[in-house]
Design an enzyme around this catalytic site. Sequence first.
Site, PDB file in Angstrom:
ATOM      1  N   HIS A  62       0.674  -0.841   0.193  1.00 14.17           N
ATOM      2  CA  HIS A  62       0.011  -0.042   0.157  1.00 14.17           C
ATOM      3  C   HIS A  62       0.949   1.370   0.544  1.00 14.17           C
ATOM      4  O   HIS A  62       1.451   0.995   0.127  1.00 14.17           O
ATOM      5  CB  HIS A  62      -1.314   0.218   1.193  1.00 14.17           C
ATOM      6  N   ASP A  64       0.714   3.766   1.455  1.00 11.84           N
ATOM      7  CA  ASP A  64       1.260   4.460   2.803  1.00 11.84           C
ATOM      8  C   ASP A  64       2.014   3.582   3.430  1.00 11.84           C
ATOM      9  O   ASP A  64       2.680   4.107   4.679  1.00 11.84           O
ATOM     10  CB  ASP A  64       0.441   4.852   3.545  1.00 11.84           C
TER      11      ASP A  64
END
Length: 244
Positions: A62, A64
């Site tokens: 992901h 982040d």
Amino acid sequence: MKLTFLGSGDAFGSGGRFNTCFLLESGAKRILVDCGASSMVAIRKFGVDPATIDAVLVTHLHGDHFGGLPFLLLDAQLVTKRVRPLALFGPPGFERRLLDACENFFPGSTEAKRPFDLTVTELTPGGPHTVAGFAVFAFEVVHWSGGPPYAYRIEADGKTFCYSGDTEWVEALTPAARGADLFVAEAYFFDKKVKWHLDWRTLEARLAGIGAKRTILTHMSAELLARLGDVACETAEDGKSVEF
């Protein structure tokens, strides 16, 4: 070991925090555990020389948690003028997703000649895997991200660090963190049950069985940050360093 939370936030910057990025040090060994999209800003803010980082270990795919890598690589080439080798590690599918991210953000960057050797390794569950002198054990958890997500147990110089990554509760977290000197765990909500994420109450009920010597919560949503007074556990914040 020493751990510095360069970024302790969620994907949305709740509480004004940077995306996940931890600096783990043992002696002269230095690695990043995750490198979220805002990580280069955090690295600069907290005075870390990116040229001294030996490796980056990614829990899952992901943005982040690995979206800062295209910026780290370009900085190494154009700003820091890195010459030391850099090793990147992540779950299956990591190399393809990294190449795609680099090309999406900076077209042509993957074909440019680098003044340093770069290796990308995809880890299988289990271990130990050697990551810049650290012994790393990968435990598959549950968090949909287009590839297998991992929690990591990391050992060096007689000390053990565990990071849950992002995940709902799975029994694999117990052996991953059992007896660890430091267990850093996601706690996204206080007691709300959400698929693919941990909440504090679920984690709290299992901490005694895990038996970690110290636990710190991270990746907290705005809802949990507003209830820190109700949480009977140490919590992370950007810039916080702990030695263990």
